[in-house]
Write a protein that holds these residues in place. Structure first.
Motif, PDB file in Angstrom:
ATOM      1  N   TYR A   1       0.856  -1.182   0.000  1.00  0.00           N
ATOM      2  CA  TYR A   1       0.000   0.000   0.000  1.00  0.00           C
ATOM      3  C   TYR A   1       0.897   1.239   0.000  1.00  0.00           C
ATOM      4  O   TYR A   1       2.032   1.187   0.455  1.00  0.00           O
ATOM      5  CB  TYR A   1      -0.913  -0.013   1.224  1.00  0.00           C
ATOM      6  CG  TYR A   1      -1.909  -1.149   1.182  1.00  0.00           C
ATOM      7  CD1 TYR A   1      -3.133  -0.989   0.550  1.00  0.00           C
ATOM      8  CD2 TYR A   1      -1.616  -2.382   1.753  1.00  0.00           C
ATOM      9  CE1 TYR A   1      -4.051  -2.029   0.488  1.00  0.00           C
ATOM     10  CE2 TYR A   1      -2.529  -3.425   1.699  1.00  0.00           C
ATOM     11  CZ  TYR A   1      -3.741  -3.243   1.064  1.00  0.00           C
ATOM     12  OH  TYR A   1      -4.643  -4.272   1.005  1.00  0.00           O
ATOM     13  N   PRO A   2       0.399   2.374  -0.497  1.00  0.00           N
ATOM     14  CA  PRO A   2       1.221   3.578  -0.530  1.00  0.00           C
ATOM     15  C   PRO A   2       1.704   4.003   0.865  1.00  0.00           C
ATOM     16  O   PRO A   2       1.001   3.834   1.862  1.00  0.00           O
ATOM     17  CB  PRO A   2       0.279   4.634  -1.127  1.00  0.00           C
ATOM     18  CG  PRO A   2      -0.716   3.847  -1.921  1.00  0.00           C
ATOM     19  CD  PRO A   2      -0.904   2.570  -1.140  1.00  0.00           C
ATOM     20  N   LYS A   3       2.871   4.564   0.904  1.00  0.00           N
ATOM     21  CA  LYS A   3       3.506   5.025   2.140  1.00  0.00           C
ATOM     22  C   LYS A   3       2.612   6.048   2.846  1.00  0.00           C
ATOM     23  O   LYS A   3       2.112   6.991   2.222  1.00  0.00           O
ATOM     24  CB  LYS A   3       4.843   5.671   1.802  1.00  0.00           C
ATOM     25  CG  LYS A   3       5.647   6.129   2.984  1.00  0.00           C
ATOM     26  CD  LYS A   3       6.900   6.872   2.577  1.00  0.00           C
ATOM     27  CE  LYS A   3       7.850   5.941   1.863  1.00  0.00           C
ATOM     28  NZ  LYS A   3       9.153   6.573   1.578  1.00  0.00           N
ATOM     29  N   GLY A   4       2.394   5.820   4.138  1.00  0.00           N
ATOM     30  CA  GLY A   4       1.628   6.756   4.954  1.00  0.00           C
ATOM     31  C   GLY A   4       0.127   6.553   4.936  1.00  0.00           C
ATOM     32  O   GLY A   4      -0.598   7.251   5.647  1.00  0.00           O
TER      33      GLY A   4
ATOM     34  N   ASN B   1       7.020  12.280   6.513  1.00  0.00           N
ATOM     35  CA  ASN B   1       6.997  12.628   7.935  1.00  0.00           C
ATOM     36  C   ASN B   1       6.238  11.584   8.754  1.00  0.00           C
ATOM     37  O   ASN B   1       6.616  11.286   9.896  1.00  0.00           O
ATOM     38  CB  ASN B   1       6.376  14.002   8.144  1.00  0.00           C
ATOM     39  CG  ASN B   1       7.175  15.098   7.502  1.00  0.00           C
ATOM     40  OD1 ASN B   1       6.961  15.372   6.315  1.00  0.00           O
ATOM     41  ND2 ASN B   1       8.083  15.712   8.229  1.00  0.00           N
ATOM     42  N   ILE B   2       5.175  11.043   8.177  1.00  0.00           N
ATOM     43  CA  ILE B   2       4.398  10.009   8.869  1.00  0.00           C
ATOM     44  C   ILE B   2       5.281   8.803   9.141  1.00  0.00           C
ATOM     45  O   ILE B   2       5.330   8.290  10.262  1.00  0.00           O
ATOM     46  CB  ILE B   2       3.159   9.609   8.037  1.00  0.00           C
ATOM     47  CG1 ILE B   2       2.150  10.762   8.000  1.00  0.00           C
ATOM     48  CG2 ILE B   2       2.515   8.347   8.597  1.00  0.00           C
ATOM     49  CD1 ILE B   2       0.996  10.538   7.035  1.00  0.00           C
TER      50      ILE B   2
ATOM     51  N   GLU C   1       8.604   5.413  12.746  1.00  0.00           N
ATOM     52  CA  GLU C   1       9.880   4.767  13.087  1.00  0.00           C
ATOM     53  C   GLU C   1      10.375   5.216  14.461  1.00  0.00           C
ATOM     54  O   GLU C   1      10.862   4.409  15.251  1.00  0.00           O
ATOM     55  CB  GLU C   1      10.929   5.063  12.003  1.00  0.00           C
ATOM     56  CG  GLU C   1      10.642   4.341  10.702  1.00  0.00           C
ATOM     57  CD  GLU C   1      11.496   4.813   9.534  1.00  0.00           C
ATOM     58  OE1 GLU C   1      12.115   5.912   9.622  1.00  0.00           O
ATOM     59  OE2 GLU C   1      11.532   4.091   8.519  1.00  0.00           O
ATOM     60  N   GLN C   2      10.236   6.506  14.768  1.00  0.00           N
ATOM     61  CA  GLN C   2      10.654   7.020  16.071  1.00  0.00           C
ATOM     62  C   GLN C   2       9.784   6.462  17.192  1.00  0.00           C
ATOM     63  O   GLN C   2      10.280   6.093  18.252  1.00  0.00           O
ATOM     64  CB  GLN C   2      10.611   8.547  16.085  1.00  0.00           C
ATOM     65  CG  GLN C   2      11.673   9.191  15.230  1.00  0.00           C
ATOM     66  CD  GLN C   2      11.501  10.698  15.130  1.00  0.00           C
ATOM     67  OE1 GLN C   2      10.597  11.279  15.717  1.00  0.00           O
ATOM     68  NE2 GLN C   2      12.381  11.331  14.363  1.00  0.00           N
TER      69      GLN C   2
ATOM     70  N   VAL D   1       1.164   9.409  15.005  1.00  0.00           N
ATOM     71  CA  VAL D   1       2.083   9.248  13.877  1.00  0.00           C
ATOM     72  C   VAL D   1       1.740  10.225  12.750  1.00  0.00           C
ATOM     73  O   VAL D   1       2.626  10.804  12.122  1.00  0.00           O
ATOM     74  CB  VAL D   1       2.036   7.791  13.354  1.00  0.00           C
ATOM     75  CG1 VAL D   1       2.632   7.665  11.980  1.00  0.00           C
ATOM     76  CG2 VAL D   1       2.742   6.866  14.319  1.00  0.00           C
ATOM     77  N   CYS D   2       0.464  10.421  12.499  1.00  0.00           N
ATOM     78  CA  CYS D   2       0.022  11.278  11.399  1.00  0.00           C
ATOM     79  C   CYS D   2       0.054  12.766  11.744  1.00  0.00           C
ATOM     80  O   CYS D   2      -0.189  13.610  10.880  1.00  0.00           O
ATOM     81  CB  CYS D   2      -1.382  10.881  10.957  1.00  0.00           C
ATOM     82  SG  CYS D   2      -1.420   9.271  10.149  1.00  0.00           S
TER      83      CYS D   2
END
Length: 177
Positions: free
Chosen positions: A5-8, A68-69, A74-75, A97-98
C-alpha cells in the motif's frame, strides 16, 4: 505476491467488535500498536490483517506528508511503549504518527454506548432525558472527518437509537408519572 500500500496510508482490518488500524510503510509492512504483540512495531501485511481483508483509507484527514508520517512511526516504535486500551491503543498511535489530535473515536463510541445502556437501565423520567441528551452531546464532538470515517458505526449503534426513541416518547411518560 502482495502489492504494498502507498507510504503513509491508513489501513484497517474489521474484527467483530472493532477496527484495528495501522500505517503502511510503502514497502509491504504496517506500523501498528497491537495488544496481541504487546505494543508498537512494524509487521507484515499478513500479520496485520490476520487473514482478513485490509481496507485502504488513504491519508487520515489533516495528516502530515507521507515521509513525515513514516519518520514519526519509526521514532515511535523505537520507544517500545506498551499497548493500553484507554491511553495507547492503535488509534492513538495512528493519530500521533500522522500528526493529528490524538484520540480514539472507537473508544469514545464504546464509552457512549455503555453509558447509554446504564442510563437506560437505571434511570427514568427527566433525569433519564437529561442524561441521554448529555450522552448524545458527546457524539457532536466527533469532527467531520471522524463522522464520515465512522458514520456506519455511529448510526447503527444501539445507543444512538435509544437516545432518539427515548427522547421522542419522554413527554408522554412524564405526563403519566
Amino acid at each position: 505476491m502482495t502489492t504494498p500500500y502507498p507510504k503513509g496510508h491508513l489501513l484497517s482490518v474489521q474484527f467483530p467488535l472493532y477496527h484495528h488500524v495501522g500505517i503502511s510503510d510503502g514497502c509491504g509492512q504496517v506500523f501498528e500498536n497491537s495488544r496481541a504483540r504487546s505494543g508498537r512495531g512494524l509487521v507484515s501485511l499478513q500479520d496485520f490483517s490476520d487473514d482478513k481483508d485490509i481496507i485502504d483509507h488513504g491519508f487520515l484527514p489533516g495528516s502530515l506528508p507521507a515521509e513525515n508520517i513514516v519518520e514519526n512511526a519509526e521514532q515511535l516504535i523505537a520507544d517500545k511503549k506498551r499497548y493500553h486500551l484507554l491511553k495507547n491503543n492503535c488509534e492513538h498511535f495512528v493519530h500521533e504518527v500522522c500528526g493529528v489530535k490524538v484520540s480514539s473515536p472507537q473508544l469514545r463510541r464504546a464509552l457512549v454506548l455503555i453509558a447509554t445502556l446504564l442510563v437506560n437501565k437505571y434511570t427514568s423520567g427527566r433525569l433519564r432525558s437529561a442524561l441521554f441528551w448529555s450522552i448524545a452531546s458527546q457524539l457532536s464532538h466527533l469532527n467531520e472527518a471522524s463522522l464520515s470515517w465512522w458514520k456506519h458505526a455511529i448510526f447503527t449503534s444501539t445507543g444512538f437509537w435509544l437516545v432518539l426513541l427515548t427522547n421522542r416518547n419522554q413527554d408522554v411518560d412524564d405526563e403519566n408519572t
